[in-house]
Design an enzyme around this catalytic site. Structure first.
Site, PDB file in Angstrom:
ATOM      1  N   ASP A 108      96.002  21.059  31.952  1.00 23.53           N
ATOM      2  CA  ASP A 108      95.875  20.958  31.190  1.00 23.53           C
ATOM      3  C   ASP A 108      94.287  21.766  30.694  1.00 23.53           C
ATOM      4  O   ASP A 108      93.412  21.963  31.287  1.00 23.53           O
ATOM      5  CB  ASP A 108      94.437  19.252  31.385  1.00 23.53           C
ATOM      6  CG  ASP A 108      94.139  18.209  30.012  1.00 23.53           C
ATOM      7  OD1 ASP A 108      93.827  18.988  28.880  1.00 23.53           O
ATOM      8  OD2 ASP A 108      93.849  17.268  30.027  1.00 23.53           O
ATOM      9  N   HIS A 157      94.405  11.149  24.092  1.00 22.72           N
ATOM     10  CA  HIS A 157      94.725  12.871  24.257  1.00 22.72           C
ATOM     11  C   HIS A 157      95.870  12.794  24.491  1.00 22.72           C
ATOM     12  O   HIS A 157      97.154  11.845  25.729  1.00 22.72           O
ATOM     13  CB  HIS A 157      94.157  11.978  25.311  1.00 22.72           C
ATOM     14  CG  HIS A 157      93.437  13.447  26.394  1.00 22.72           C
ATOM     15  ND1 HIS A 157      92.473  14.311  26.727  1.00 22.72           N
ATOM     16  CD2 HIS A 157      94.200  14.143  27.969  1.00 22.72           C
ATOM     17  CE1 HIS A 157      92.520  16.333  27.371  1.00 22.72           C
ATOM     18  NE2 HIS A 157      94.071  15.372  28.287  1.00 22.72           N
ATOM     19  N   CYS A 181      92.021  18.752  22.014  1.00 21.21           N
ATOM     20  CA  CYS A 181      93.677  18.704  23.180  1.00 21.21           C
ATOM     21  C   CYS A 181      94.585  18.684  22.025  1.00 21.21           C
ATOM     22  O   CYS A 181      95.644  19.639  22.798  1.00 21.21           O
ATOM     23  CB  CYS A 181      93.413  16.957  23.903  1.00 21.21           C
ATOM     24  SG  CYS A 181      93.141  16.176  23.134  1.00 21.21           S
TER      25      CYS A 181
END
Length: 255
Positions: free
Chosen positions: A121, A106, A66
């Protein structure tokens, strides 16, 4: 960087990237750049810098986790005139019904457009919304399912990202909590997140290889022991050895 990113995901250099075209950018990014942890497994990680991310993802055609995938998208958005910031989130474990002990590891993106803030995202494995999700609570529907953001007041942040994945979830599940006011001001701050992912005993990414990407009708997931294809809700799973792993890695993920 702008030209390399467009080439990687298959968008013309001449296309004007507007807010309305972000859906296509997110879809192409999810189908092209895999979510993967091979650098961690092979002990080949580098410091998180714009230059290193460009080399890894856009020149060497690798993927990332991520903090790498959303960072490279963030730089692309900034270069195309968007008002974007990076922020941190805490992943929720729906099986144990508690937030991960790793903390705020994250990394996601917030974009402000016409005085409204949206979450983008492209670094949450197979759980990608594929569209900007407004912080208003409105449900967004894409090929991957339904997604929404709820306002909360917790130690982990002021919002939670929720999902109901197509062919998988029958009820809403929490993805992660995030703080809309605590920004990551420099990608060098992500070195600490990478260190936690590498070293923490509860990290899901420091034990065995995982590579996954979305496809038009589902997703592909490769580990060192299995290859799983989900096409329109139909799942097929193949047990594999190391030779087959390398073959599938090259064929389906270009790595």
């Amino acid at each position: 960087m702008n030209a390399l990113f467009r080439k990687r995901i298959g968008i013309s250099e001449n296309d004007n990237i507007t807010f309305e075209s972000l859906n296509r950018v997110l879809e192409k990014t999810a189908e092209t750049i895999p979510f993967e942890n091979l650098c961690i497994i092979e002990n080949k990680t580098s410091n998180i810098t714009k230059e290193n991310l460009i080399k890894k993802i856009l020149v060497n055609n690798e993927g990332g986790l991520c903090y790498e995938l959303n960072s490279i998208l963030y730089f692309f958005l900034i270069e195309n005139g968007f008002n974007a910031v990076l922020t941190g989130g805490v992943i929720y474990n729906n099986a144990t019904q508690e937030y991960q002990a790793l903390g705020r590891t994250h990394v996601t993106i917030l974009v402000t457009h016409k005085e409204q803030t949206y979450l983008l995202d492209t670094g949450f494995g197979g759980n990608l919304p594929l569209k900007p999700v407004p912080l208003t609570g409105e449900t967004v529907t894409s090929n991957n399912g339904e997604f929404r953001i709820k306002r909360v007041n917790s130690e982990h942040g002021d919002y939670v990202f929720e999902m109901k994945l197509k062919h998988k979830d029958t009820t809403w599940k929490i993805g992660y909590a995030f703080d809309s006011k605590k920004f990551i001001n420099d990608v060098s701050e992500l070195d600490e997140i990478q260190r936690i992912i590498i070293e923490h005993e509860e990290s899901p990414f420091n034990k065995s290889p995982l590579i996954t990407r979305l496809t038009t009708g589902g997703n592909l997931t490769l580990t060192n022991t299995t290859f799983t294809q989900c096409i329109d809700g139909i799942i097929s799973k193949e047990e594999i050895d190391n030779l087959r792993f390398k073959e599938l890695l090259k064929r389906h993920f270009g790595m």
